[in-house]
Design an enzyme around this catalytic site. Structure first.
Site, PDB file in Angstrom:
ATOM      1  N   ILE A 475       9.203   7.310  50.693  1.00  0.00           N
ATOM      2  CA  ILE A 475      10.621   6.790  51.296  1.00  0.00           C
ATOM      3  C   ILE A 475      11.403   8.114  51.464  1.00  0.00           C
ATOM      4  O   ILE A 475      12.717   8.061  51.823  1.00  0.00           O
ATOM      5  CB  ILE A 475      11.453   5.816  50.203  1.00  0.00           C
ATOM      6  CG1 ILE A 475      11.676   6.349  48.782  1.00  0.00           C
ATOM      7  CG2 ILE A 475      10.651   4.772  50.202  1.00  0.00           C
ATOM      8  CD1 ILE A 475      12.752   5.689  48.026  1.00  0.00           C
ATOM      9  N   LYS A 708       8.281  13.554  34.369  1.00  0.00           N
ATOM     10  CA  LYS A 708       9.218  12.639  34.191  1.00  0.00           C
ATOM     11  C   LYS A 708      10.105  12.461  35.568  1.00  0.00           C
ATOM     12  O   LYS A 708       9.906  13.409  36.495  1.00  0.00           O
ATOM     13  CB  LYS A 708      10.129  12.918  33.170  1.00  0.00           C
ATOM     14  CG  LYS A 708       9.528  13.132  31.771  1.00  0.00           C
ATOM     15  CD  LYS A 708      10.561  12.945  30.592  1.00  0.00           C
ATOM     16  CE  LYS A 708      11.483  14.317  30.439  1.00  0.00           C
ATOM     17  NZ  LYS A 708      12.327  14.152  29.285  1.00  0.00           N
ATOM     18  N   GLU A 712      16.658   9.091  40.213  1.00  0.00           N
ATOM     19  CA  GLU A 712      17.627   8.351  39.689  1.00  0.00           C
ATOM     20  C   GLU A 712      18.745   9.440  38.984  1.00  0.00           C
ATOM     21  O   GLU A 712      19.933   9.380  39.414  1.00  0.00           O
ATOM     22  CB  GLU A 712      17.325   7.157  38.595  1.00  0.00           C
ATOM     23  CG  GLU A 712      16.245   6.447  39.223  1.00  0.00           C
ATOM     24  CD  GLU A 712      16.386   5.694  40.347  1.00  0.00           C
ATOM     25  OE1 GLU A 712      17.508   5.638  41.015  1.00  0.00           O
ATOM     26  OE2 GLU A 712      15.150   5.608  40.959  1.00  0.00           O
TER      27      GLU A 712
END
Length: 745
Positions: A475, A708, A712
């Site tokens: 995306i 990781k 976000e």
């Protein structure tokens, strides 16, 4: 023979960059199929009630119109038939509104009809001719009323250990008896996604039982599953293509009514139907960050040790679906405190369903928590970073587990140096540059380092290139580039010898792109598949060459047209000879799905954002003059694309702090900020050059790559950093976003 240079960590250009900037990339609305037709949705003009009548005669007579479909003539969709298993939500399927299934209106601009014509222009014209009469009912869209009517989510009632259930560590509401205490309320308005690419789909029934969708989706397999179930088809009979996605912040995580409408229309006209939402419809039909009220109660000792935190939140949802998110999660584990309790409620209003938006829940919750941390530091007359360090956690206080890795202190130090934190004054309003007040603020973010289940197909081709395939979408973060680098690094090949194909539900299993979990999940699958390919080739070569039979997988080296061994360059097996041993002329390996989560550790990514702002005390204008974003996100696969992620999240945080708010006129239940002229997002002039820092230390417990997530944490903590900087500049604490000039004058 020496292996090529390592690829992981290199700032490689995007593998799809040239396609995108030259216009060669094909997005879901750009596929052209024979016999293409075009659908345009007609939305309701009331927020609640029933359709008394719908007049489609003029639209049906309009030039080029193939069909006008509403609840009056829509075919029965198998998945819309009530099963009796979920009587509490009979009007939805998998949470989705059953479009054209009944005459009930649940929100303003709900799709009540779709017009299909042979051109888009004719469909638009005819859609304006559809007229509906309603039996209107009293609606409620005010969040002020909703907060008073908030209720415990069904999910929490069913599972007391759910992340949205009430949580207590120590004594609930212990802050009320603390030595130094504060109690503050915070509000984040509805925020709309508004990516560059509008939501779009082309639905094509290739046969009565075979459906192909060219869809803007973040998960090809999730979309396939949803619509296979909706139409009673085997999943393998539904194909979903989403090779290029022009931005998605969560709006493509759900399957929406417009997709069902396009599929229904294609069924009726027996032609492919293309349906693209308008910018106005993006406000009402594909989710948003929910309007959320929060309250923080906090107490601390006079020397700066937190003794208690209570975090309450109520988030907006629709009348037909219970949407929840992790608004209070960061409060449970971010700081050491003996007494912590959280309460999460939802308020059902006559609006469309929200959806997860970048940093879902945590970005909202961090605004309250990190603002309260700044407020408490001010009450105690302690530097905000020092206050956080005094309450730093060396293990997860919620789960009572050690962290898999945590380098947040390194982020604090790097960010403070880069922003010039030493210039910050404890007393607000102390720094000035001419007419501008100068302020500094910080905000911390965290998000789970999630890993799901995934596979990857890898194939050696006769020309010596390696083809990788995965159903994962990209995306915008550069997933295709990262996977190419991981494969190149594992195989010891140059990246130009790797071709990664994605965005097709017929490829190997992969999760939906969201939750900062793709590199953590798909990356190890790609790595494993490549290692399996090397081992298979070594075994094949070893059948006729003892050197290969005695070698280890890691010794295998790909060269120009042949396989050789590290340390033994005389050992050779040409690709042509190896491929002749196969039936079809190529070697294929598929990795095994691996979604095991190490339960012995608590796994999170971390960020800290530092902001310098300038505030004009006469006009109330706020300018973010400097922004530093620091991340502890394990191994950084591509510093360039990871930096893009952090910068994009920071700009989103500027919008969250200073501009974004979807305003609804509660008299009509209708949004008045329906386009980008009224709904403001940052432009270049609003965004400074963002300074990004990565700790770049592998996490040994999340996966073999040590990665990781970043997506976000790039935005979580940015809005409170800016709000705290505004307070430091002006002495005015703004607790309801966005921080607009009228709130400062």
């Amino acid at each position: 023979m020496k292996e090529p240079n390592k690829q992981i960590g290199a700032g490689m250009n995007r593998v799809d960059g040239r396609l995108k900037v030259t216009g060669a990339a094909t997005y879901s609305a750009e596929y052209q199929l024979p016999g293409m037709s075009y659908g345009v949705l007609v939305g309701s003009t009331i927020a609640k009630g029933r359709i008394k009548s719908i007049d489609t005669r003029a639209a049906e007579r309009a030039p080029g119109v193939l069909a006008v479909i509403s609840h009056v003539n829509s075919p029965k969709v198998p998945g819309f038939v009530p099963t009796g298993k979920d009587p509490s939500q009979p009007q939805t399927v998998g949470g989705r509104l059953k479009v054209f299934n009944d005459d009930k209106v649940r929100f303003n601009d709900q799709p009540i009809a779709v017009v299909v014509a042979d051109t888009l222009e004719r469909a638009r014209f005819a859609a304006r001719l559809v007229k509906a009469q309603y039996d209107q009912e009293k609606h409620e869209t005010s969040m002020e009323v909703g907060v008073k009517q908030g209720f415990v989510p069904t999910q929490a009632k069913k599972n007391p250990k759910s992340g949205v259930a009430d949580y207590v560590r120590g004594t609930a509401d212990a802050y009320k008896t603390g030595a130094v205490k504060l109690e503050s309320e915070y509000v984040i308005p509805t925020e709309v996604h508004h990516p560059m690419e509008l939501q779009s789909i082309t639905a094509h029934w290739e046969a009565p039982d075979r459906l192909t969708l060219y869809d803007k989706t973040q998960g090809t397999l999730a979309t396939r599953r949803d619509f296979a179930k909706e139409w009673g088809l085997p999943e393998e009979n539904v194909k979903v293509i989403a090779t290029f996605v022009g931005g998605a912040f969560g709006n493509a995580l759900h399957s929406w009514p417009h997709e069902s409408a396009a599929i229904i229309a294609a069924r009726i006209v027996n032609r492919p139907v293309k349906l693209v939402l308008t910018r106005e419809q993006m406000t009402t039909m594909v989710g948003y960050r929910p309007h959320t009220w929060q309250k923080i109660g906090m107490s601390a000792t006079r020397d700066g040790k937190i003794t208690a935190i209570t975090h309450e939140a109520t988030g907006q949802t629709s009348s037909y679906e219970e949407f929840t998110e992790s608004t209070v999660q960061q409060t449970r584990m971010m700081y050491t405190a003996p007494n912590v309790n959280t309460r999460y409620r939802i308020a059902a209003l006559d609006v469309s369903t929200p959806i997860w938006m970048r940093g879902p829940g945590e970005a909202t919750g961090a605004f309250a928590l990190e603002s309260a941390m700044d407020e408490m530091a001010h009450l105690l007359n302690i530097d905000p970073m020092e206050f956080r360090l005094r309450n730093y956690t060396d293990k997860d206080p919620e789960k009572n587990l050690p962290w898999s890795s945590k380098f947040l202190k390194e982020c604090y130090q790097a960010g403070a140096e880069r922003i010039g934190w030493n210039k910050r004054q404890l007393k607000p309003g102390s720094l000035r540059d001419g007419e501008w007040l100068i302020g500094y603020g910080m905000g911390v973010g965290t998000f789970g380092a999630h890993r799901g289940s995934s596979k990857a197909n890898v194939r050696l081709l006769p020309n010596g290139t390696v083809l990788l395939q995965s159903a994962v979408t990209d995306i915008g973060p550069g997933t295709g580039t990262a996977m190419t680098q991981i494969a190149a690094d594992t195989l010891g090949l140059s990246p130009d010898k790797i071709r990664f194909e994605w965005g097709n539900s017929q490829f190997a299993q992969a999760p939906t792109q969201g939750g900062s979990a793709i590199v953590n999940t798909v990356g190890p699958a790609v790595q494993e598949a490549c290692l399996a390919l090397k081992e298979k080739l070594r075994t094949m070569a070893g059948a006729s060459n003892g050197a290969f039979a005695a070698a280890k997988t890691q010794d295998v080296v790909f060269a120009d047209g042949y396989l050789t061994l590290n340390g033994n360059p005389t050992a050779r097996a040409t690709y042509a000879d190896l491929l002749r041993q196969t039936d079809n002329g190529f070697v294929t390996v598929e990795s095994k799905p691996d979604g095991e989560h190490n339960k012995n550790y608590s796994m999170y990514s971390y960020s800290v954002h530092f902001a310098e702002v300038r505030v004009n005390p006469l006009t109330g204008e706020v300018r973010v003059s400097k922004l530093v974003s620091c991340a502890d996100a394990g191994t950084i696969v591509n510093e360039k694309t990871a930096g893009n992620q952090m910068k994009g999240g920071a700009v989103g945080g500027i919008g969250m702090a200073l501009m974004e708010a979807a305003v609804i006129d509660d008299r009509f239940g209708r949004y008045v900020t329906k386009d980008l002229a009224e709904y403001h997002v940052p432009v270049h002039a609003d965004a400074p050059a963002v300074d990004v820092f990565f700790v770049n230390q592998p996490d040994p417990h999340v996966n073999a790559l040590g990665t990781k997530g970043i997506g976000e944490i790039a935005i979580i903590g940015v809005a409170p950093a800016i709000a705290n900087a505004v307070f430091n500049a002006t002495g005015k604490r703004i607790r309801e976003l966005p921080i607009t000039p009228d709130k400062l004058i």
